[in-house]
Design a protein around this motif. Structure first.
Motif, mmCIF file in Angstrom:
data_model
loop_
_atom_site.group_PDB
_atom_site.id
_atom_site.type_symbol
_atom_site.label_atom_id
_atom_site.label_comp_id
_atom_site.label_asym_id
_atom_site.label_seq_id
_atom_site.Cartn_x
_atom_site.Cartn_y
_atom_site.Cartn_z
ATOM 1 N N MET A 1 0.850 -1.181 0.000
ATOM 2 C CA MET A 1 0.000 0.000 0.000
ATOM 3 C C MET A 1 0.894 1.242 0.000
ATOM 4 O O MET A 1 1.734 1.407 0.861
ATOM 5 N N PRO A 2 0.736 2.106 -1.016
ATOM 6 C CA PRO A 2 1.584 3.287 -1.061
ATOM 7 C C PRO A 2 1.202 4.290 0.013
ATOM 8 O O PRO A 2 0.073 4.341 0.466
ATOM 9 N N ASP A 3 2.206 5.086 0.424
ATOM 10 C CA ASP A 3 1.887 6.139 1.388
ATOM 11 C C ASP A 3 1.196 7.287 0.659
ATOM 12 O O ASP A 3 0.987 7.249 -0.543
ATOM 13 N N SER A 4 0.803 8.316 1.406
ATOM 14 C CA SER A 4 0.013 9.399 0.813
ATOM 15 C C SER A 4 0.789 10.205 -0.226
ATOM 16 O O SER A 4 0.188 10.920 -1.006
ATOM 17 N N GLY A 5 2.117 10.084 -0.262
ATOM 18 C CA GLY A 5 2.921 10.853 -1.199
ATOM 19 C C GLY A 5 3.368 10.068 -2.409
ATOM 20 O O GLY A 5 4.334 10.444 -3.054
#
Length: 120
Positions: free
Chosen positions: A1-5
């Motif tokens: 899961m990618p982070d918000s950036g």
């Protein structure tokens, strides 16, 4: 899961006919097409991608089948595609196929009236 950036995209290219490579890539938000390809190269992209970045400007980038510029900003879920140059113009190839098949045997010209020239 990618982070918000970061964004998840796919990079696709075809070094030769009937051979397609697809690579998932996580890039920072605000990345351009060029920066995504540079990141892919830095991460150890497969040898099928041009090793020299000087060759890349001669390839046409696209997203989901639509041409874009190298400065286009990417969005989450984009499928970034690199198109190689055509070796034969599609119109010329179609004309050659039609010529090989014969004028009166296929398609619209298969059932023609007697006494009429082929193609009419």
């Amino acid at each position: 899961m990618p982070d918000s950036g970061s964004l998840n995209i796919f990079v696709c290219w075809s070094p030769q006919p009937r051979q397609v490579f697809e690579c998932p890539l996580e890039v920072p938000v605000g990345s351009t097409v060029k920066s995504a390809i540079e990141q892919l190269m830095a991460a150890g992209a497969p040898e099928a991608l041009p090793a020299d970045l000087a060759k890349l400007p001669f390839m046409q980038p696209g997203i989901w089948g639509r041409k874009v510029t190298w400065g286009h900003r990417l969005q989450a879920g984009d499928r970034l595609e690199l198109y190689r140059d055509l070796k034969v113009d599609p119109k010329v190839a179609r004309r050659q196929r039609f010529k090989r098949q014969g004028k009166g045997r296929t398609g619209l010209f298969a059932n023609r009236k007697s006494g009429v020239a082929a193609g009419y």
